[in-house]
Design a protein around this motif. Structure first.
Motif, PDB file in Angstrom:
ATOM      1  N   GLU A 219       0.482 -84.901  37.125  1.00  0.00           N
ATOM      2  CA  GLU A 219       1.819 -85.345  36.754  1.00  0.00           C
ATOM      3  C   GLU A 219       2.518 -84.262  35.945  1.00  0.00           C
ATOM      4  OE1 GLU A 219       3.483 -89.649  35.642  1.00  0.00           O
ATOM      5  OE2 GLU A 219       2.255 -88.789  34.037  1.00  0.00           O
ATOM      6  N   LEU A 220       3.708 -83.863  36.413  1.00  0.00           N
ATOM      7  CA  LEU A 220       4.513 -82.892  35.686  1.00  0.00           C
ATOM      8  C   LEU A 220       5.591 -83.619  34.893  1.00  0.00           C
ATOM      9  CD1 LEU A 220       4.992 -80.092  38.396  1.00  0.00           C
ATOM     10  CD2 LEU A 220       3.034 -80.576  36.924  1.00  0.00           C
ATOM     11  N   VAL A 221       6.063 -82.968  33.833  1.00  0.00           N
ATOM     12  CA  VAL A 221       7.043 -83.594  32.944  1.00  0.00           C
ATOM     13  C   VAL A 221       8.308 -82.739  32.866  1.00  0.00           C
ATOM     14  CG1 VAL A 221       5.315 -84.787  31.562  1.00  0.00           C
ATOM     15  CG2 VAL A 221       6.020 -82.476  30.913  1.00  0.00           C
ATOM     16  N   TYR A 222       9.416 -83.398  32.538  1.00  0.00           N
ATOM     17  CA  TYR A 222      10.722 -82.716  32.447  1.00  0.00           C
ATOM     18  C   TYR A 222      10.709 -81.681  31.331  1.00  0.00           C
ATOM     19  CZ  TYR A 222      15.676 -82.080  31.352  1.00  0.00           C
ATOM     20  OH  TYR A 222      16.901 -81.540  31.071  1.00  0.00           O
ATOM     21  N   GLN A 223      11.264 -80.500  31.631  1.00  0.00           N
ATOM     22  CA  GLN A 223      11.388 -79.467  30.612  1.00  0.00           C
ATOM     23  C   GLN A 223      12.839 -79.176  30.241  1.00  0.00           C
ATOM     24  OE1 GLN A 223      10.867 -75.246  31.537  1.00  0.00           O
ATOM     25  NE2 GLN A 223       9.338 -75.077  29.900  1.00  0.00           N
ATOM     26  N   ARG A 224      13.679 -78.910  31.278  1.00  0.00           N
ATOM     27  CA  ARG A 224      15.071 -78.536  30.989  1.00  0.00           C
ATOM     28  C   ARG A 224      15.919 -78.663  32.253  1.00  0.00           C
ATOM     29  NH1 ARG A 224      16.015 -73.760  33.463  1.00  0.00           N
ATOM     30  NH2 ARG A 224      14.282 -72.310  33.812  1.00  0.00           N
ATOM     31  N   PRO A 225      17.253 -78.734  32.092  1.00  0.00           N
ATOM     32  CA  PRO A 225      18.133 -78.699  33.267  1.00  0.00           C
ATOM     33  C   PRO A 225      18.362 -77.253  33.696  1.00  0.00           C
ATOM     34  CG  PRO A 225      19.448 -78.963  31.310  1.00  0.00           C
ATOM     35  CD  PRO A 225      18.012 -78.935  30.846  1.00  0.00           C
ATOM     36  N   GLY A 226      18.905 -77.063  34.878  1.00  0.00           N
ATOM     37  CA  GLY A 226      19.189 -75.722  35.358  1.00  0.00           C
ATOM     38  C   GLY A 226      20.128 -75.783  36.541  1.00  0.00           C
TER      39      GLY A 226
END
Length: 491
Positions: free
Chosen positions: A283-290
């Motif tokens: 499971e990956l998690v949100y880091q930042r928008p782009g």
């Protein structure tokens, strides 16, 4: 025939009001229309020609870049000294992915097998498949650890077998041989008299079982009954849970097959997926928008707890026996060989692992994995999945090939699987996901602005027309009174 400007102005005011109403309506209806189109095009259905073709035959070029940890001091390692390695590569392979045996089921699921093939790309590589590298011999050093608790006499026999087939603790082979297999008398002997002990029945190579293979029978949801379930795995090889780990949570098959996710994601959403190669769900998690070529995206990364041990992160206890945090023990699904998966160069792992091997330098830019995803559709725009294969080595008495090797988790190779949307697909995405919504947004505000301007101008015209009529009427009444006065005077 004279034109009644006041009435015309009223007509324009009405038109302006209707235009404002239409523009305001678009602000509510527009997003609903766009979301409805996203749902229709996200469902896995052969009728959705473009999206179905993208899902079936992934048109995005994927590449696997392989880096070897070339051992510089194999003889010194056998004397108990610290291993010293240098990174060699990348050796880049183009990955061709194609789904086959596609079968749709009445319960809104679809089954398929995904086949993969690799083709060497010399122009993108830092060397050729003829390059010579030295790595630990998994057949010898891995088997030694596996046989550690066997009777002394058995270990002596194992050591004698290694000597008979001239198998040493380290391999010096070409990149092509290490990747896709090499001839070995020991491998032939084991396949003949101990079938099933090795992962492949032919040549022995680190990726021999990957090329021209499939990832198993996936059954996933089509999203027809619930778009929130689209792409989510229903079963893998007929299993709804895995048999490898110690707890029900660790054995769960969660998320998608790792290529697409359900639409309408938020920053609170995660990216769960099942990886047959890692033998587990991740499971990956949100880091930042782009943003990519004007297309908005969310970047998702691996949390530090992904490969943490059970002591540092209790839910991972089911993946044990564990060593330091940052290592995933995959022996239970790799024929009990002492193999561990980690991030490259032990990135995000216990720093003590770096003390046991010279030549490693982890950093997030090169060794962190990420997926850039378009949140509205759940389609990945840019992907980089990096993993490292490590072998647990140590001295095992009676197996002289292990010499005086100090206990160490030895990095062997790391690889990056990457791909990004480009060319006509990117153009189509940009048109449908950026230009058309922008046009609709500009239209709705344009209608509102045009309507307000029309109302304002028409109101001014109406006001002036009324004022002009009043002035004209006052002038007419004044002239009429003067005439009446003059007529009375003459009399």
């Amino acid at each position: 025939m004279a034109v009644n400007k006041a009435k015309v102005a009223v007509g324009f005011v009405v038109c302006g009001v209707l235009t404002v109403f239409f523009g305001t309506l678009l602000t509510f209806v527009g997003p609903i229309i766009i979301d409805d189109q996203i749902v229709k095009n996200t469902v896995i259905d052969p009728k959705n020609e473009m999206s179905y073709t993208m899902w079936k035959d992934v048109p995005v070029p994927f590449y696997m870049s392989v880096y070897f940890f070339n051992v510089l001091n194999p003889q010194e390692i056998l004397l108990g000294e610290k291993p010293m390695v240098e990174q060699r590569g990348p050796y880049v392979y183009r990955k061709r992915i194609q789904k086959d045996n596609i079968t749709f089921h009445p319960n809104n699921t679809v089954s398929y097998r995904e086949y993969r093939r690799y083709f060497f790309e010399p122009s993108m590589s830092a060397g050729t498949e003829s390059d010579i590298v030295t790595i630990p011999n998994m057949l010898v050093l891995g088997a030694a650890v596996m046989m550690e608790k066997m009777p002394f006499a058995v270990r002596l026999m194992i050591s004698a077998t290694f000597k008979t087939f001239k198998e040493g603790p380290f391999l010096t082979k070409t990149v092509g041989e290490l990747m896709w297999g090499y001839d070995s008398g020991l491998v032939d002997f084991l396949n003949k008299y101990l079938p099933g002990m090795l992962p492949s029945t032919g040549k022995f190579g680190l990726f021999a079982e990957f090329n021209n293979s499939n990832t198993g029978l996936f059954t996933i949801n089509t999203g027809k009954d619930d778009i929130r379930k689209v792409h989510k795995v229903d079963s893998w090889n007929g299993l709804t849970e895995l048999p490898y780990w110690k707890t029900p949570q660790c054995n769960m098959i969660n998320g998608t097959a790792g290529q697409m996710w359900p639409p309408f994601m938020t920053k609170e959403s995660t990216l769960p997926f099942y990886s047959p190669d890692a033998c587990r769900s991740m499971e990956l998690v949100y880091q930042r928008p782009g943003e990519m070529n004007g297309i908005p995206l969310y970047r998702y990364v691996a949390p530090k707890t992904l490969f943490a041990n059970g002591t540092d992160y209790a839910p991972n206890e089911g993946f044990c026996p564990c060593r330091q945090s940052g290592l995933l023990n995959v022996s239970s699904c790799r024929h009990n060989s002492p193999v561990f998966i980690s991030h490259p160069h032990f990135f995000n792992a216990d720093p003590v692992l770096l003390d046991y091997v010279n030549g490693l330098s982890p950093n997030e830019d090169e060794h962190g994995l990420f997926i850039d995803i378009h949140p509205e559709t759940g389609v990945p725009l840019n992907v980089s999945i990096c993993l490292q294969l490590n072998l647990y080595m140590k001295k095992v008495s009676a197996i002289t090939e292990t010499g005086k090797i100090s206990e160490v988790v030895m990095p062997m190779i790391w690889f990056e699987e990457s791909g990004y949307i480009d060319g006509p697909i990117l153009t189509t995405f940009h048109t449908n996901l950026v230009i058309l919504p922008a046009v609709m947004e500009y239209m709705q505000y344009g209608f509102i602005a045009l309507g307000l301007a029309t109302i304002l101008i028409a109101s001014l015209v109406h006001h002036k027309a009324k004022a002009s009529e009043k002035e004209h009427k006052d002038s007419y009444d004044h002239e009429k009174k003067e005439k009446c006065f003059m007529n009375n005077s003459e009399k």
